[in-house]
Design an enzyme around this catalytic site. Structure first.
Site, PDB file in Angstrom:
ATOM      1  N   GLY A  61       0.770  -1.178  -0.109  1.00 10.99           N
ATOM      2  CA  GLY A  61       0.095  -0.088   0.045  1.00 10.99           C
ATOM      3  C   GLY A  61       0.956   1.360  -0.147  1.00 10.99           C
ATOM      4  CB  SER A  62       4.302   1.731  -1.245  1.00 12.17           C
ATOM      5  OG  SER A  62       3.948   1.456  -2.860  1.00 12.17           O
ATOM      6  CE1 TYR A 105      -0.659   8.688   9.390  1.00 15.74           C
ATOM      7  CE2 TYR A 105      -2.788   8.289   8.503  1.00 15.74           C
ATOM      8  CZ  TYR A 105      -1.705   9.114   9.092  1.00 15.74           C
ATOM      9  OH  TYR A 105      -2.343  10.147  10.116  1.00 15.74           O
ATOM     10  CG  ASP A 113      -5.579  -7.882  -5.758  1.00 12.07           C
ATOM     11  OD1 ASP A 113      -5.280  -7.527  -4.889  1.00 12.07           O
ATOM     12  OD2 ASP A 113      -6.446  -8.807  -6.178  1.00 12.07           O
ATOM     13  CB  VAL A 147      -4.181  -2.986   2.386  1.00  9.68           C
ATOM     14  CG1 VAL A 147      -5.102  -3.108   1.306  1.00  9.68           C
ATOM     15  CG2 VAL A 147      -2.757  -3.556   2.095  1.00  9.68           C
ATOM     16  CB  ALA A 148      -7.656   1.715   2.657  1.00  5.09           C
ATOM     17  CE1 TYR A 205     -12.043   4.559   9.976  1.00  7.45           C
ATOM     18  CE2 TYR A 205     -11.060   3.638  12.184  1.00  7.45           C
ATOM     19  CZ  TYR A 205     -10.971   3.707  10.982  1.00  7.45           C
ATOM     20  OH  TYR A 205      -9.911   3.405  10.303  1.00  7.45           O
ATOM     21  CE  LYS A 255      -8.336   0.265  10.258  1.00  7.50           C
ATOM     22  NZ  LYS A 255      -7.250   0.086   9.313  1.00  7.50           N
ATOM     23  CB  VAL A 263      -7.126  15.238   4.479  1.00  6.50           C
ATOM     24  CG1 VAL A 263      -7.903  15.445   3.267  1.00  6.50           C
ATOM     25  CG2 VAL A 263      -7.721  16.310   5.406  1.00  6.50           C
TER      26      VAL A 263
END
Length: 406
Positions: free
Chosen positions: A55-56, A60, A117, A146-147, A245, A254, A285
């Protein structure tokens, strides 16, 4: 050549095009914000530690990649899933990755970026092969950020979809929107509760299942170095947003991620003298956060309270890397989580934000929240509102994916 002037066109917080020059400048700024490198950990061969960031290209995960390169001198692999330029521009993550690769090369960091993926075994195989062929067959660090909206299980081919929903009852909250002229409005929105297997589906996408699969996959190929350390990036957030959340479907995911960390930590400690943690980051953000009802309003109000005292993602990830590499002690809470959000959840800060939240209306919001900052931050996600970029000039949009150099 595909040069053209790119004007921002958006639907709410979603922009249809990205600006390559603005994305490149943003990455430059993030790199420059990193303090001088910490003392390099001894790794036996004089090179930087080998790291894998999953997730680079955004949020974040991008901050983890840049902070690792600039602060620690990591080498290794970044994995992300981005669209190439075609009829529209490439995604912002495509251009940010190209910019990150350019800086890594300029600073002598051997960093390879894979576009695919991360949930698939094919990408895991490609990473494993690269670790053997290019990085001596060993991995020191893995950052998992990863989101995603959906995940295909490699074993069953079942497709799971994540949802943003409260649990048990509908949730009504204030939220921030901008009308077609850009004027801010504070509205109430109601989100229906999770139903059927919404919770299980969201956990299957956003929980710790794939993180653990990565660790098992690499361990089975004897690619994890002694002392191997892994961190999954997470968020808890304010009581003001907890119902949608932390207490909602994403919160269930989470919690699963954190339970996975405890399992992995015990396993890695026994087999490699390593460890696994979750890192609870603070509000920012991001392309993911702006999709959550109430988060835009909350972050704007938080900025109104704290101003420049807010710590940007790049600053938070510098702190995380310092802790993971031993440059400073691990700062863990009672559940074994690294906490980078204490400044956000300070009771005085939360009380001040809560007061502004209660007072927030379309008529008062400009006095209570830093909307100029928030709007610029949203636009910067796509390469706009970046100082020093001439947005009236044509720019090349057909930027190639970083090539692997020897």
């Amino acid at each position: 050549m595909s040069e053209r002037v790119i004007a921002p066109k958006n639907r709410g917080f979603l922009f249809l095009d990205s600006h390559p020059g603005g994305c490149r400048k943003l990455v430059d700024e993030m790199w420059q914000a990193v303090p001088a490198p910490a003392p390099a950990p001894a790794d036996g061969d004089g090179d930087g530690p080998v790291a894998l960031v999953i997730g680079s290209s955004a949020g974040y995960g991008l901050a983890a990649t840049i902070a690792g390169l600039a602060r620690v001198g990591i080498r290794g692999i970044g994995v992300c899933f981005e669209k190439a330029p075609a009829r529209r521009t490439g995604t912002a993550g495509w251009y940010r990755t190209a910019a990150t690769a350019r800086l890594a090369q300029q600073h002598g960091r051997d960093m390879v970026f894979l576009n695919g993926d991360a949930f698939s075994d094919a990408v895991k195989e490609e990473v494993a092969d690269l670790l053997v062929e290019r990085f001596g067959g060993r991995l020191d660090y893995l950052i998992y950020s990863v989101a995603a909206p959906r995940r295909t299980d490699p074993d069953t081919a079942n497709v799971y979809a994540s949802v943003l929903k409260p649990i048990s009852s509908p949730y009504t909250t204030k939220t921030l929107v901008f009308d077609e002229h850009g004027a801010p409005e504070v509205k109430e929105v109601t989100t229906a509760p999770a139903e059927g297997d919404d919770i299980e589906q969201t956990v299957a996408v956003m929980g710790g299942t794939d993180w653990e699969r990565w660790i098992t996959f690499l361990a089975d190929r004897s690619l994890l170095a002694d002392g191997f350390t892994t961190a999954a990036l997470s968020y808890i957030g304010s009581p003001l947003t907890a119902a949608i959340y932390r207490q909602g479907t994403i919160g269930a995911a989470k919690a699963h991620l954190e339970a996975t960390a405890r399992t992995l930590d015990e396993r890695l400690g026994k087999t490699l003298g390593g460890r696994a943690v979750t890192s609870v980051n603070a509000a920012a953000v991001t392309q993911s956060s702006t999709a959550i009802p109430g988060i835009a309003l909350y972050v704007g109000l938080l900025r109104g309270v704290l101003g420049d005292a807010m710590i940007a993602p790049i600053g938070q990830l510098v702190q995380l890397w310092d802790q993971l590499t031993g440059a400073r002690p691990l700062d863990l809470d009672d559940e074994g989580r690294v906490r980078l959000d204490t400044w956000e959840l300070d009771p005085a800060v939360q009380n001040a934000v809560a007061e502004r939240w209660s007072a927030a209306t379309s008529g008062t919001i400009t006095e209570l929240a830093d909307l100029d900052w928030f709007s610029d931050e949203v636009r910067r996600l796509y390469g706009f509102s970046t100082p020093g970029v001439d947005y009236t000039a044509a720019v090349e949009t057909d930027v190639p994916w970083p090539t692997r150099t020897n």
